[in-house]
Design a protein around this motif. Structure first.
Motif, mmCIF file in Angstrom:
data_model
loop_
_atom_site.group_PDB
_atom_site.id
_atom_site.type_symbol
_atom_site.label_atom_id
_atom_site.label_comp_id
_atom_site.label_asym_id
_atom_site.label_seq_id
_atom_site.Cartn_x
_atom_site.Cartn_y
_atom_site.Cartn_z
ATOM 1 N N ARG A 1 15.547 34.092 27.262
ATOM 2 C CA ARG A 1 15.114 32.991 26.408
ATOM 3 C C ARG A 1 15.712 33.123 25.009
ATOM 4 O O ARG A 1 16.206 32.155 24.432
ATOM 5 N N GLU A 2 15.692 34.346 24.488
ATOM 6 C CA GLU A 2 16.224 34.572 23.154
ATOM 7 C C GLU A 2 17.737 34.314 23.136
ATOM 8 O O GLU A 2 18.252 33.636 22.239
ATOM 9 N N VAL A 3 18.419 34.811 24.171
ATOM 10 C CA VAL A 3 19.879 34.619 24.249
ATOM 11 C C VAL A 3 20.199 33.124 24.321
ATOM 12 O O VAL A 3 21.115 32.623 23.661
ATOM 13 N N MET A 4 19.413 32.387 25.125
ATOM 14 C CA MET A 4 19.656 30.937 25.271
ATOM 15 C C MET A 4 19.453 30.223 23.933
ATOM 16 O O MET A 4 20.158 29.265 23.624
ATOM 17 N N GLY A 5 18.497 30.700 23.153
ATOM 18 C CA GLY A 5 18.257 30.113 21.825
ATOM 19 C C GLY A 5 19.497 30.269 20.946
ATOM 20 O O GLY A 5 19.957 29.307 20.320
ATOM 21 N N PHE A 6 20.063 31.471 20.944
ATOM 22 C CA PHE A 6 21.267 31.706 20.128
ATOM 23 C C PHE A 6 22.435 30.872 20.656
ATOM 24 O O PHE A 6 23.245 30.369 19.880
ATOM 25 N N ASP A 7 22.502 30.734 21.979
ATOM 26 C CA ASP A 7 23.568 29.897 22.563
ATOM 27 C C ASP A 7 23.419 28.444 22.097
ATOM 28 O O ASP A 7 24.404 27.780 21.783
ATOM 29 N N LEU A 8 22.189 27.972 22.077
ATOM 30 C CA LEU A 8 21.968 26.585 21.621
ATOM 31 C C LEU A 8 22.424 26.420 20.178
ATOM 32 O O LEU A 8 23.049 25.410 19.830
ATOM 33 N N LEU A 9 22.115 27.420 19.343
ATOM 34 C CA LEU A 9 22.542 27.344 17.938
ATOM 35 C C LEU A 9 24.062 27.195 17.865
ATOM 36 O O LEU A 9 24.585 26.388 17.097
ATOM 37 N N ARG A 10 24.762 27.955 18.699
ATOM 38 C CA ARG A 10 26.228 27.902 18.702
ATOM 39 C C ARG A 10 26.721 26.536 19.206
ATOM 40 O O ARG A 10 27.597 25.912 18.608
ATOM 41 N N ILE A 11 26.098 26.066 20.306
ATOM 42 C CA ILE A 11 26.526 24.792 20.907
ATOM 43 C C ILE A 11 26.373 23.641 19.904
ATOM 44 O O ILE A 11 27.269 22.812 19.727
ATOM 45 N N PHE A 12 25.239 23.608 19.202
ATOM 46 C CA PHE A 12 25.012 22.495 18.274
ATOM 47 C C PHE A 12 25.780 22.672 16.968
ATOM 48 O O PHE A 12 26.019 21.692 16.266
ATOM 49 N N ALA A 13 26.160 23.916 16.661
ATOM 50 C CA ALA A 13 27.019 24.104 15.477
ATOM 51 C C ALA A 13 28.397 23.510 15.780
ATOM 52 O O ALA A 13 29.028 22.884 14.927
ATOM 53 N N GLU A 14 28.858 23.665 17.042
ATOM 54 C CA GLU A 14 30.163 23.117 17.446
ATOM 55 C C GLU A 14 30.109 21.604 17.529
ATOM 56 O O GLU A 14 31.039 20.907 17.179
ATOM 57 N N LYS A 15 28.997 21.072 18.054
ATOM 58 C CA LYS A 15 28.904 19.628 18.278
ATOM 59 C C LYS A 15 27.489 19.175 17.925
ATOM 60 O O LYS A 15 26.602 19.154 18.788
ATOM 61 N N PRO A 16 27.265 18.834 16.654
ATOM 62 C CA PRO A 16 25.900 18.476 16.238
ATOM 63 C C PRO A 16 25.365 17.250 16.980
ATOM 64 O O PRO A 16 26.123 16.345 17.328
ATOM 65 N N LYS A 17 24.057 17.274 17.238
ATOM 66 C CA LYS A 17 23.379 16.155 17.901
ATOM 67 C C LYS A 17 21.993 16.015 17.277
ATOM 68 O O LYS A 17 21.519 16.948 16.636
ATOM 69 N N THR A 18 21.373 14.884 17.509
ATOM 70 C CA THR A 18 19.962 14.752 17.155
ATOM 71 C C THR A 18 19.178 15.369 18.307
ATOM 72 O O THR A 18 19.367 14.965 19.459
ATOM 73 N N VAL A 19 18.346 16.349 17.997
ATOM 74 C CA VAL A 19 17.631 17.060 19.063
ATOM 75 C C VAL A 19 16.129 17.018 18.805
ATOM 76 O O VAL A 19 15.680 17.255 17.682
ATOM 77 N N ALA B 1 10.839 27.760 17.720
ATOM 78 C CA ALA B 1 10.861 26.522 16.921
ATOM 79 C C ALA B 1 11.453 26.806 15.546
ATOM 80 O O ALA B 1 12.339 26.088 15.070
ATOM 81 N N ALA B 2 10.985 27.887 14.902
ATOM 82 C CA ALA B 2 11.420 28.178 13.529
ATOM 83 C C ALA B 2 12.891 28.582 13.496
ATOM 84 O O ALA B 2 13.622 28.216 12.574
ATOM 85 N N LEU B 3 13.339 29.310 14.499
ATOM 86 C CA LEU B 3 14.738 29.758 14.505
ATOM 87 C C LEU B 3 15.704 28.590 14.702
ATOM 88 O O LEU B 3 16.745 28.507 14.058
ATOM 89 N N LEU B 4 15.326 27.663 15.617
ATOM 90 C CA LEU B 4 16.284 26.626 16.015
ATOM 91 C C LEU B 4 16.263 25.392 15.119
ATOM 92 O O LEU B 4 17.298 24.779 14.895
ATOM 93 N N ALA B 5 15.070 25.032 14.629
ATOM 94 C CA ALA B 5 14.904 23.684 14.076
ATOM 95 C C ALA B 5 15.223 23.578 12.590
ATOM 96 O O ALA B 5 15.212 24.558 11.851
ATOM 97 N N ASP B 6 15.488 22.330 12.176
ATOM 98 C CA ASP B 6 15.546 22.027 10.743
ATOM 99 C C ASP B 6 14.135 21.755 10.227
ATOM 100 O O ASP B 6 13.821 22.004 9.070
ATOM 101 N N ARG B 7 13.299 21.204 11.121
ATOM 102 C CA ARG B 7 11.940 20.812 10.735
ATOM 103 C C ARG B 7 11.044 20.998 11.947
ATOM 104 O O ARG B 7 11.479 20.768 13.087
ATOM 105 N N VAL B 8 9.807 21.416 11.700
ATOM 106 C CA VAL B 8 8.856 21.625 12.793
ATOM 107 C C VAL B 8 7.663 20.702 12.578
ATOM 108 O O VAL B 8 7.064 20.700 11.498
ATOM 109 N N LEU B 9 7.333 19.909 13.603
ATOM 110 C CA LEU B 9 6.112 19.097 13.555
ATOM 111 C C LEU B 9 5.040 19.842 14.318
ATOM 112 O O LEU B 9 5.290 20.314 15.430
ATOM 113 N N VAL B 10 3.863 19.936 13.735
ATOM 114 C CA VAL B 10 2.744 20.541 14.452
ATOM 115 C C VAL B 10 1.760 19.424 14.753
ATOM 116 O O VAL B 10 1.276 18.748 13.850
#
Ligand SMILES: Nc1ncnc2c1ncn2[C@@H]1O[C@H](COP(=O)(O)OP(=O)(O)OP(=O)(O)O)[C@@H](O)[C@H]1O
Length: 257
Positions: free
Chosen positions: A173-191, A201-210
């Motif tokens: 799960r942690e590795v996949m999180g870092f992979d996502l960071l890399r993927i979206f750094a290469e090709k940004p999307k609205t996620v 949530a805190a590692l990946l996001a720009d903003r967190v809704l609770v």
């Protein structure tokens, strides 16, 4: 400035069932900015998946509305990709055929360029050389990577992710999180990313809704105060640790309520 990619306007959802009705969401209003990574946390049953289904056009709200690129959502659209908790791959089709399935479904045929792009995406998600395998021959984490590649194949502007890593072991799960960071750094999307993991949530996001619930509504929002690019060292950033602790306290209070 770009207009928001997604906008919820005083949205509500009441489900009517044989045993009565459930008010799942009430008066939900928020925007998701262009190329923003928004994570949504909240107690079980507060309506997080319901929100995603409404963005995707798989469910219509009972009041208010949701807009995508300034237009009310009226049904499923091609420019939104979805990654679910389980990848739901076709067991008889190869990994590559699974990835090109949405384009085959939409256009009735698959071009050499579509296949080339599937190979590029496989490399991007760390599965180079696995295109001819069957899903059963892959681990759970690898299958989830195929699901992500499939969601990215049509190059959607918006990606909706509903607890995509919850079935995986902690390390994968942690590795996949870092992979996502890399993927979206290469090709940004609205996620829009739903999770029960505060640190994810805190590692990946720009903003967190609770969210608070039920009926679910937006309880609070939190800007993640660390810069990109992010990686394993970001997990030790004091600002991230403080945010994570605050979010955890908030959620504990909400779950208890
Ligand atoms: N199709 C449906 N018919 C009736 N009730 C539904 C339906 N879909 C969702 N609900 C109800 O709406 C509420 C919100 O459900 P939802 O799955 O959106 O919550 P969630 O926050 O994603 O939960 P979890 O974190 O446990 O996955 C729940 O009470 C659920 O029982």
């Amino acid at each position: 400035m770009q207009p928001p990619s997604i906008r919820f306007n005083a949205l509500g959802q009441v489900f009517k069932t044989r045993s009565g009705q459930t008010e799942a969401l009430r008066d939900v209003s928020f925007d998701v900015a262009h190329h923003e990574f928004l994570a949504i946390l909240g107690p079980s049953g507060c309506g997080k998946s319901t929100l995603l289904r409404m963005i995707a056009g798989l469910l219509m709200p009972t009041c208010g509305n949701v807009e995508v690129f300034g237009m009310p959502v009226t049904g499923p659209r091609d420019d939104i990709g979805i990654v679910f908790q389980k990848p739901t791959l076709l067991p008889w089709a190869t990994v590559e055929d699974n990835i090109v399935f949405p384009v085959r479904h939409k256009t009735g045929h698959v071009s050499p360029r579509d296949r080339e792009r599937a190979q590029e995406l496989l490399a991007m998600v760390g599965l180079e050389g696995f295109g001819k395998r069957l899903p059963d021959e892959l681990s759970g984490g690898m299958q989830q990577r195929v699901g992500i590649a499939r969601a990215l194949h049509m190059d959607p502007d918006i990606l909706l992710m509903d607890e995509p890593f919850s079935a995986l072991d902690a390390l994968t799960r942690e590795v996949m999180g870092f992979d996502l960071l890399r993927i979206f750094a290469e090709k940004p999307k609205t996620v829009v990313f739903i999770t029960h993991s505060v640190s994810e949530a805190a590692l990946l996001a720009d903003r967190v809704l609770v969210m608070s619930g039920r009926p679910g509504t937006v309880g609070s929002e939190h800007i993640v105060p660390i810069r990109r690019p992010r990686g394993p060292e970001s997990m030790k950033d004091p600002a991230l640790l403080e945010l994570t602790a605050n979010l955890r306290d908030l959620l504990m209070t909400r779950e208890a309520a």
